[in-house]
Design a protein around this motif. Structure first.
Motif, PDB file in Angstrom:
ATOM      1  N   ASP A   1      32.265 -47.605 122.342  1.00 30.46           N
ATOM      2  CA  ASP A   1      31.293 -48.602 122.787  1.00 30.46           C
ATOM      3  C   ASP A   1      31.957 -49.918 123.180  1.00 30.46           C
ATOM      4  N   ALA A   2      33.090 -50.231 122.565  1.00 34.04           N
ATOM      5  CA  ALA A   2      33.764 -51.499 122.863  1.00 34.04           C
ATOM      6  C   ALA A   2      34.199 -51.554 124.320  1.00 34.04           C
ATOM      7  N   ARG A   3      34.478 -50.396 124.882  1.00 33.86           N
ATOM      8  CA  ARG A   3      34.949 -50.334 126.270  1.00 33.86           C
ATOM      9  C   ARG A   3      33.850 -50.758 127.250  1.00 33.86           C
ATOM     10  N   ASP A   4      32.604 -50.471 126.892  1.00 28.38           N
ATOM     11  CA  ASP A   4      31.479 -50.768 127.770  1.00 28.38           C
ATOM     12  C   ASP A   4      30.733 -52.032 127.363  1.00 28.38           C
ATOM     13  N   ASP A   5      31.176 -52.662 126.289  1.00 24.12           N
ATOM     14  CA  ASP A   5      30.491 -53.858 125.811  1.00 24.12           C
ATOM     15  C   ASP A   5      30.609 -54.981 126.843  1.00 24.12           C
ATOM     16  N   ARG A   6      29.482 -55.530 127.228  1.00 24.81           N
ATOM     17  CA  ARG A   6      29.484 -56.530 128.293  1.00 24.81           C
ATOM     18  C   ARG A   6      30.241 -57.793 127.895  1.00 24.81           C
ATOM     19  N   ARG A   7      30.158 -58.178 126.629  1.00 27.11           N
ATOM     20  CA  ARG A   7      30.901 -59.355 126.167  1.00 27.11           C
ATOM     21  C   ARG A   7      32.401 -59.140 126.329  1.00 27.11           C
ATOM     22  N   VAL A   8      32.837 -57.929 126.030  1.00 27.86           N
ATOM     23  CA  VAL A   8      34.258 -57.593 126.152  1.00 27.86           C
ATOM     24  C   VAL A   8      34.688 -57.636 127.612  1.00 27.86           C
ATOM     25  N   ILE A   9      33.905 -57.032 128.484  1.00 29.41           N
ATOM     26  CA  ILE A   9      34.248 -56.988 129.909  1.00 29.41           C
ATOM     27  C   ILE A   9      34.318 -58.390 130.498  1.00 29.41           C
ATOM     28  N   LEU A  10      33.314 -59.208 130.201  1.00 26.68           N
ATOM     29  CA  LEU A  10      33.293 -60.562 130.747  1.00 26.68           C
ATOM     30  C   LEU A  10      34.450 -61.400 130.202  1.00 26.68           C
ATOM     31  N   ALA A  11      34.757 -61.226 128.934  1.00 25.24           N
ATOM     32  CA  ALA A  11      35.882 -61.966 128.345  1.00 25.24           C
ATOM     33  C   ALA A  11      37.203 -61.536 128.979  1.00 25.24           C
ATOM     34  N   ALA A  12      37.327 -60.241 129.271  1.00 27.56           N
ATOM     35  CA  ALA A  12      38.567 -59.718 129.865  1.00 27.56           C
ATOM     36  C   ALA A  12      38.795 -60.309 131.255  1.00 27.56           C
ATOM     37  N   VAL A  13      37.778 -60.274 132.103  1.00 29.16           N
ATOM     38  CA  VAL A  13      37.970 -60.758 133.473  1.00 29.16           C
ATOM     39  C   VAL A  13      38.035 -62.284 133.512  1.00 29.16           C
ATOM     40  N   ALA A  14      37.402 -62.940 132.533  1.00 27.24           N
ATOM     41  CA  ALA A  14      37.485 -64.398 132.481  1.00 27.24           C
ATOM     42  C   ALA A  14      38.905 -64.846 132.161  1.00 27.24           C
ATOM     43  N   HIS A  15      39.593 -64.058 131.325  1.00 24.67           N
ATOM     44  CA  HIS A  15      40.964 -64.407 130.955  1.00 24.67           C
ATOM     45  C   HIS A  15      41.949 -64.066 132.063  1.00 24.67           C
ATOM     46  N   ASP A  16      41.722 -62.918 132.722  1.00 23.43           N
ATOM     47  CA  ASP A  16      42.683 -62.456 133.724  1.00 23.43           C
ATOM     48  C   ASP A  16      41.937 -61.731 134.837  1.00 23.43           C
ATOM     49  N   VAL A  17      41.905 -62.327 136.022  1.00 20.30           N
ATOM     50  CA  VAL A  17      41.178 -61.732 137.138  1.00 20.30           C
ATOM     51  C   VAL A  17      41.688 -60.335 137.467  1.00 20.30           C
ATOM     52  N   SER A  18      42.963 -60.055 137.226  1.00 18.90           N
ATOM     53  CA  SER A  18      43.506 -58.739 137.549  1.00 18.90           C
ATOM     54  C   SER A  18      42.915 -57.638 136.688  1.00 18.90           C
ATOM     55  N   ALA A  19      42.295 -58.000 135.563  1.00 16.38           N
ATOM     56  CA  ALA A  19      41.653 -56.994 134.711  1.00 16.38           C
ATOM     57  C   ALA A  19      40.499 -56.328 135.449  1.00 16.38           C
ATOM     58  N   THR A  20      39.980 -56.992 136.485  1.00 17.98           N
ATOM     59  CA  THR A  20      38.880 -56.427 137.270  1.00 17.98           C
ATOM     60  C   THR A  20      39.276 -55.096 137.888  1.00 17.98           C
ATOM     61  N   SER A  21      40.529 -54.978 138.296  1.00 15.39           N
ATOM     62  CA  SER A  21      40.989 -53.753 138.953  1.00 15.39           C
ATOM     63  C   SER A  21      41.015 -52.560 138.007  1.00 15.39           C
ATOM     64  N   LEU A  22      40.950 -52.810 136.699  1.00 15.90           N
ATOM     65  CA  LEU A  22      40.975 -51.730 135.719  1.00 15.90           C
ATOM     66  C   LEU A  22      39.590 -51.172 135.446  1.00 15.90           C
ATOM     67  N   LEU A  23      38.573 -51.932 135.810  1.00 16.09           N
ATOM     68  CA  LEU A  23      37.203 -51.566 135.473  1.00 16.09           C
ATOM     69  C   LEU A  23      36.677 -50.461 136.382  1.00 16.09           C
ATOM     70  N   PRO A  24      35.678 -49.709 135.916  1.00 17.51           N
ATOM     71  CA  PRO A  24      35.052 -48.698 136.775  1.00 17.51           C
ATOM     72  C   PRO A  24      34.436 -49.358 138.009  1.00 17.51           C
ATOM     73  N   PRO A  25      34.350 -48.647 139.138  1.00 13.35           N
ATOM     74  CA  PRO A  25      33.801 -49.229 140.367  1.00 13.35           C
ATOM     75  C   PRO A  25      32.432 -49.871 140.191  1.00 13.35           C
ATOM     76  N   ARG A  26      31.574 -49.237 139.393  1.00 14.45           N
ATOM     77  CA  ARG A  26      30.226 -49.778 139.207  1.00 14.45           C
ATOM     78  C   ARG A  26      30.271 -51.149 138.535  1.00 14.45           C
ATOM     79  N   VAL A  27      31.297 -51.370 137.705  1.00 17.27           N
ATOM     80  CA  VAL A  27      31.421 -52.651 137.016  1.00 17.27           C
ATOM     81  C   VAL A  27      32.121 -53.670 137.920  1.00 17.27           C
ATOM     82  N   GLN A  28      33.050 -53.194 138.724  1.00 14.83           N
ATOM     83  CA  GLN A  28      33.769 -54.091 139.636  1.00 14.83           C
ATOM     84  C   GLN A  28      32.820 -54.783 140.610  1.00 14.83           C
ATOM     85  N   THR A  29      31.754 -54.079 140.970  1.00 17.87           N
ATOM     86  CA  THR A  29      30.815 -54.645 141.944  1.00 17.87           C
ATOM     87  C   THR A  29      29.671 -55.400 141.283  1.00 17.87           C
ATOM     88  N   ASP A  30      29.697 -55.489 139.980  1.00 14.44           N
ATOM     89  CA  ASP A  30      28.677 -56.252 139.257  1.00 14.44           C
ATOM     90  C   ASP A  30      28.856 -57.733 139.586  1.00 14.44           C
TER      91      ASP A  30
END
Length: 271
Positions: A189-218
Protein backbone atom coordinates in the motif's frame (compact mmCIF):
# COMPACT_ATOMS: atom_id res chain seq x y z
CA UNK A 1 61.27 17.18 26.00
CA UNK A 2 61.22 13.39 26.41
CA UNK A 3 63.13 12.98 23.16
CA UNK A 4 65.93 15.10 24.62
CA UNK A 5 65.95 13.17 27.88
CA UNK A 6 65.80 9.73 26.33
CA UNK A 7 67.50 10.31 22.98
CA UNK A 8 64.64 8.34 21.42
CA UNK A 9 62.94 9.96 18.38
CA UNK A 10 59.31 10.98 18.86
CA UNK A 11 58.03 8.71 16.11
CA UNK A 12 59.14 5.57 17.94
CA UNK A 13 57.89 6.66 21.37
CA UNK A 14 54.80 5.33 23.14
CA UNK A 15 54.07 7.14 26.37
CA UNK A 16 51.87 5.79 29.15
CA UNK A 17 50.59 7.45 32.30
CA UNK A 18 50.00 4.41 34.50
CA UNK A 19 48.05 2.21 32.02
CA UNK A 20 46.65 4.96 29.78
CA UNK A 21 48.51 5.73 26.58
CA UNK A 22 48.98 9.42 25.88
CA UNK A 23 47.98 10.79 22.50
CA UNK A 24 50.06 13.17 20.44
CA UNK A 25 47.99 16.15 21.53
CA UNK A 26 47.99 15.28 25.26
CA UNK A 27 50.06 17.38 27.64
CA UNK A 28 53.03 15.59 29.13
CA UNK A 29 53.43 16.35 32.85
CA UNK A 30 56.57 18.05 34.06
CA UNK A 31 57.16 15.18 36.45
CA UNK A 32 58.28 12.46 34.05
CA UNK A 33 58.36 9.93 36.86
CA UNK A 34 54.67 9.41 36.15
CA UNK A 35 55.40 8.46 32.55
CA UNK A 36 56.38 5.08 31.16
CA UNK A 37 58.18 5.14 27.83
CA UNK A 38 57.83 2.18 25.49
CA UNK A 39 59.88 2.17 22.33
CA UNK A 40 58.27 1.03 19.09
CA UNK A 41 60.12 -1.35 16.84
CA UNK A 42 61.65 0.21 13.72
CA UNK A 43 59.22 -1.80 11.58
CA UNK A 44 56.16 -0.60 13.48
CA UNK A 45 57.39 3.00 13.39
CA UNK A 46 57.99 2.68 9.64
CA UNK A 47 54.50 1.38 8.86
CA UNK A 48 52.83 3.75 11.27
CA UNK A 49 54.48 6.62 9.44
CA UNK A 50 53.37 5.22 6.07
CA UNK A 51 49.70 4.68 6.94
CA UNK A 52 49.45 8.02 8.70
CA UNK A 53 50.55 9.63 5.44
CA UNK A 54 48.60 7.30 3.11
CA UNK A 55 46.04 5.02 4.83
CA UNK A 56 45.76 2.81 1.74
CA UNK A 57 49.34 1.67 2.37
CA UNK A 58 47.86 -0.78 4.87
CA UNK A 59 47.07 -3.06 1.94
CA UNK A 60 50.79 -3.34 1.24
CA UNK A 61 51.81 -3.91 4.85
CA UNK A 62 53.15 -7.30 5.95
CA UNK A 63 50.76 -9.55 7.87
CA UNK A 64 52.24 -8.74 11.25
CA UNK A 65 51.61 -5.02 10.64
CA UNK A 66 48.06 -5.71 9.43
CA UNK A 67 47.64 -7.41 12.80
CA UNK A 68 49.14 -4.46 14.70
CA UNK A 69 46.29 -2.54 16.36
CA UNK A 70 48.13 0.78 16.41
CA UNK A 71 48.99 0.64 12.72
CA UNK A 72 45.49 -0.49 11.75
CA UNK A 73 43.82 2.15 13.91
CA UNK A 74 45.97 4.83 12.29
CA UNK A 75 44.66 3.68 8.90
CA UNK A 76 40.95 3.11 9.64
CA UNK A 77 40.47 6.36 11.54
CA UNK A 78 41.34 8.11 8.27
CA UNK A 79 39.88 5.65 5.78
CA UNK A 80 37.43 3.27 7.38
CA UNK A 81 37.30 0.74 4.57
CA UNK A 82 40.96 -0.10 5.15
CA UNK A 83 39.44 -2.45 7.72
CA UNK A 84 39.36 -4.83 4.76
CA UNK A 85 43.12 -5.29 5.10
CA UNK A 86 43.20 -5.74 8.86
CA UNK A 87 43.78 -9.17 10.30
CA UNK A 88 40.73 -11.29 11.13
CA UNK A 89 41.47 -10.75 14.80
CA UNK A 90 41.32 -6.97 14.42
CA UNK A 91 38.19 -7.19 12.27
CA UNK A 92 36.67 -8.71 15.40
CA UNK A 93 38.09 -6.01 17.67
CA UNK A 94 35.34 -3.64 18.83
CA UNK A 95 37.64 -0.61 19.15
CA UNK A 96 39.03 -1.05 15.64
CA UNK A 97 35.63 -1.71 14.04
CA UNK A 98 34.03 1.24 15.81
CA UNK A 99 36.80 3.56 14.64
CA UNK A 100 36.33 2.30 11.08
CA UNK A 101 32.53 2.58 10.85
CA UNK A 102 32.46 5.98 12.49
CA UNK A 103 34.65 7.23 9.67
CA UNK A 104 33.05 5.18 6.89
CA UNK A 105 29.85 3.34 7.72
CA UNK A 106 30.32 1.00 4.77
CA UNK A 107 33.39 -0.44 6.53
CA UNK A 108 30.82 -2.61 8.31
CA UNK A 109 31.18 -4.90 5.30
CA UNK A 110 34.58 -6.02 6.60
CA UNK A 111 33.69 -6.29 10.28
CA UNK A 112 33.53 -9.65 11.95
CA UNK A 113 30.14 -11.45 12.04
CA UNK A 114 29.46 -10.54 15.66
CA UNK A 115 29.76 -6.83 14.88
CA UNK A 116 27.52 -6.96 11.82
CA UNK A 117 24.77 -8.35 14.04
CA UNK A 118 25.54 -5.99 16.93
CA UNK A 119 22.74 -3.43 17.20
CA UNK A 120 24.87 -0.59 18.56
CA UNK A 121 27.63 -1.12 16.01
CA UNK A 122 25.19 -1.24 13.10
CA UNK A 123 23.43 1.88 14.38
CA UNK A 124 26.76 3.74 14.41
CA UNK A 125 27.47 2.56 10.88
CA UNK A 126 24.11 3.53 9.33
CA UNK A 127 24.17 6.94 10.97
CA UNK A 128 27.40 7.61 9.11
CA UNK A 129 26.25 5.95 5.86
CA UNK A 130 22.69 4.74 5.52
CA UNK A 131 23.60 2.28 2.80
CA UNK A 132 25.67 0.33 5.34
CA UNK A 133 22.32 -1.27 6.24
CA UNK A 134 23.04 -3.76 3.45
CA UNK A 135 25.77 -5.34 5.61
CA UNK A 136 23.65 -5.71 8.75
CA UNK A 137 22.78 -9.24 9.81
CA UNK A 138 20.80 -10.85 12.58
CA UNK A 139 17.51 -9.41 11.33
CA UNK A 140 18.58 -5.83 12.06
CA UNK A 141 17.15 -4.73 8.68
CA UNK A 142 13.77 -5.23 10.41
CA UNK A 143 14.66 -2.99 13.36
CA UNK A 144 12.58 0.22 13.01
CA UNK A 145 15.13 2.41 14.82
CA UNK A 146 18.05 1.19 12.72
CA UNK A 147 16.13 1.48 9.46
CA UNK A 148 14.90 4.95 10.45
CA UNK A 149 18.47 6.08 11.13
CA UNK A 150 19.61 4.62 7.82
CA UNK A 151 16.93 6.25 5.65
CA UNK A 152 17.33 9.60 7.35
CA UNK A 153 20.97 9.53 6.26
CA UNK A 154 20.16 8.13 2.80
CA UNK A 155 16.61 7.40 1.69
CA UNK A 156 17.83 4.78 -0.79
CA UNK A 157 18.69 2.57 2.21
CA UNK A 158 15.01 1.59 2.07
CA UNK A 159 16.05 -1.06 -0.46
CA UNK A 160 17.82 -2.99 2.30
CA UNK A 161 14.97 -2.79 4.81
CA UNK A 162 12.62 -5.68 5.48
CA UNK A 163 9.53 -6.11 3.31
CA UNK A 164 7.38 -5.10 6.27
CA UNK A 165 9.16 -1.76 6.61
CA UNK A 166 9.19 -1.22 2.84
CA UNK A 167 5.41 -1.53 3.09
CA UNK A 168 5.11 0.83 6.05
CA UNK A 169 3.79 4.23 4.94
CA UNK A 170 5.55 6.19 7.71
CA UNK A 171 8.90 4.56 6.93
CA UNK A 172 8.56 4.99 3.17
CA UNK A 173 7.40 8.59 3.56
CA UNK A 174 10.55 9.38 5.55
CA UNK A 175 12.67 7.70 2.87
CA UNK A 176 11.20 9.61 -0.09
CA UNK A 177 11.44 12.89 1.78
CA UNK A 178 15.19 12.29 1.90
CA UNK A 179 15.50 10.73 -1.58
CA UNK A 180 12.54 10.94 -3.93
CA UNK A 181 13.71 8.02 -6.04
CA UNK A 182 13.50 5.73 -2.99
CA UNK A 183 9.86 5.31 -4.07
CA UNK A 184 11.02 2.47 -6.32
CA UNK A 185 11.75 0.38 -3.20
CA UNK A 186 8.31 0.87 -1.66
CA UNK A 187 6.03 -2.15 -1.41
CA UNK A 188 2.35 -2.82 -0.92
CA UNK A 189 0.00 0.00 0.00
CA UNK A 190 2.90 2.38 0.65
CA UNK A 191 3.74 2.29 -3.05
CA UNK A 192 0.33 3.68 -3.99
CA UNK A 193 -0.07 6.03 -1.04
CA UNK A 194 -0.73 9.49 -2.41
CA UNK A 195 1.21 11.21 0.39
CA UNK A 196 4.24 9.10 -0.49
CA UNK A 197 3.97 9.81 -4.22
CA UNK A 198 3.58 13.55 -3.75
CA UNK A 199 6.46 13.68 -1.27
CA UNK A 200 8.68 11.73 -3.69
CA UNK A 201 8.10 14.01 -6.68
CA UNK A 202 8.26 17.13 -4.51
CA UNK A 203 11.75 16.13 -3.40
CA UNK A 204 13.02 15.02 -6.81
CA UNK A 205 11.27 15.71 -10.11
CA UNK A 206 13.07 12.74 -11.70
CA UNK A 207 11.08 10.41 -9.43
CA UNK A 208 8.14 11.13 -11.76
CA UNK A 209 9.72 8.92 -14.42
CA UNK A 210 9.51 5.95 -12.04
CA UNK A 211 5.78 6.23 -11.51
CA UNK A 212 3.14 4.30 -13.47
CA UNK A 213 1.84 6.19 -16.55
CA UNK A 214 -1.55 6.80 -14.95
CA UNK A 215 0.19 8.57 -12.06
CA UNK A 216 2.63 10.47 -14.27
CA UNK A 217 -0.29 12.18 -15.98
CA UNK A 218 -2.03 13.06 -12.73
CA UNK A 219 -2.29 16.85 -12.71
CA UNK A 220 -1.57 17.27 -8.99
CA UNK A 221 1.47 15.01 -9.23
CA UNK A 222 2.83 16.94 -12.21
CA UNK A 223 2.31 20.30 -10.57
CA UNK A 224 3.88 19.11 -7.33
CA UNK A 225 6.90 17.82 -9.25
CA UNK A 226 7.25 21.22 -10.89
CA UNK A 227 7.07 22.88 -7.46
CA UNK A 228 4.07 24.96 -8.47
CA UNK A 229 2.76 26.90 -5.44
CA UNK A 230 0.28 24.94 -3.32
CA UNK A 231 -2.59 27.40 -3.84
CA UNK A 232 -2.26 26.95 -7.62
CA UNK A 233 -2.20 23.17 -7.20
CA UNK A 234 -5.34 23.31 -5.08
CA UNK A 235 -7.17 25.29 -7.78
CA UNK A 236 -5.86 23.19 -10.66
CA UNK A 237 -6.67 19.89 -8.94
CA UNK A 238 -10.37 20.69 -9.24
CA UNK A 239 -10.10 21.00 -13.02
CA UNK A 240 -10.92 17.53 -14.38
CA UNK A 241 -11.09 16.86 -18.15
CA UNK A 242 -14.37 14.94 -17.84
CA UNK A 243 -15.97 17.92 -16.16
CA UNK A 244 -14.75 20.53 -18.63
CA UNK A 245 -17.43 21.91 -20.90
CA UNK A 246 -15.50 24.54 -22.72
CA UNK A 247 -11.94 25.06 -23.99
CA UNK A 248 -11.24 27.91 -21.61
CA UNK A 249 -11.25 25.69 -18.53
CA UNK A 250 -9.07 23.12 -20.27
CA UNK A 251 -6.61 25.80 -21.33
CA UNK A 252 -6.34 26.92 -17.71
CA UNK A 253 -5.21 23.48 -16.60
CA UNK A 254 -2.78 23.04 -19.50
CA UNK A 255 -1.21 26.47 -19.15
CA UNK A 256 -0.25 25.77 -15.54
CA UNK A 257 1.91 22.87 -16.71
CA UNK A 258 3.30 24.29 -19.94
CA UNK A 259 4.27 27.47 -18.14
CA UNK A 260 7.19 25.46 -16.74
CA UNK A 261 8.30 24.07 -20.10
CA UNK A 262 11.99 23.84 -19.21
CA UNK A 263 11.25 21.59 -16.27
CA UNK A 264 8.88 19.46 -18.30
CA UNK A 265 11.61 18.98 -20.89
CA UNK A 266 13.97 17.85 -18.12
CA UNK A 267 11.38 15.33 -16.94
CA UNK A 268 11.01 14.00 -20.46
CA UNK A 269 14.75 13.52 -20.86
CA UNK A 270 15.00 11.61 -17.58
CA UNK A 271 11.97 9.42 -18.26
Amino acid sequence: HIEKLSDIPCEVQRLFRVTTELRADDDVPEDCSEITLVQRSPEQAHWLHKVLAVPAELRNAPENMQADSEVVLAAVTQQGRMLHYASAELQDDAQVVLAAVQHEGSALEFAGPDHRSNRNMVLKAVKQNGLALRYATGGLFSDPEIVSAAIHENGAALQFASHALQSDVVTVLAAVQQCGCAWRFAQGDARDDRRVILAAVAHDVSATSLLPPRVQTDLEVMLTALKVPQDVIDRASHVQPQDIEDATALDEAISIVTGEKATLDLMARRA
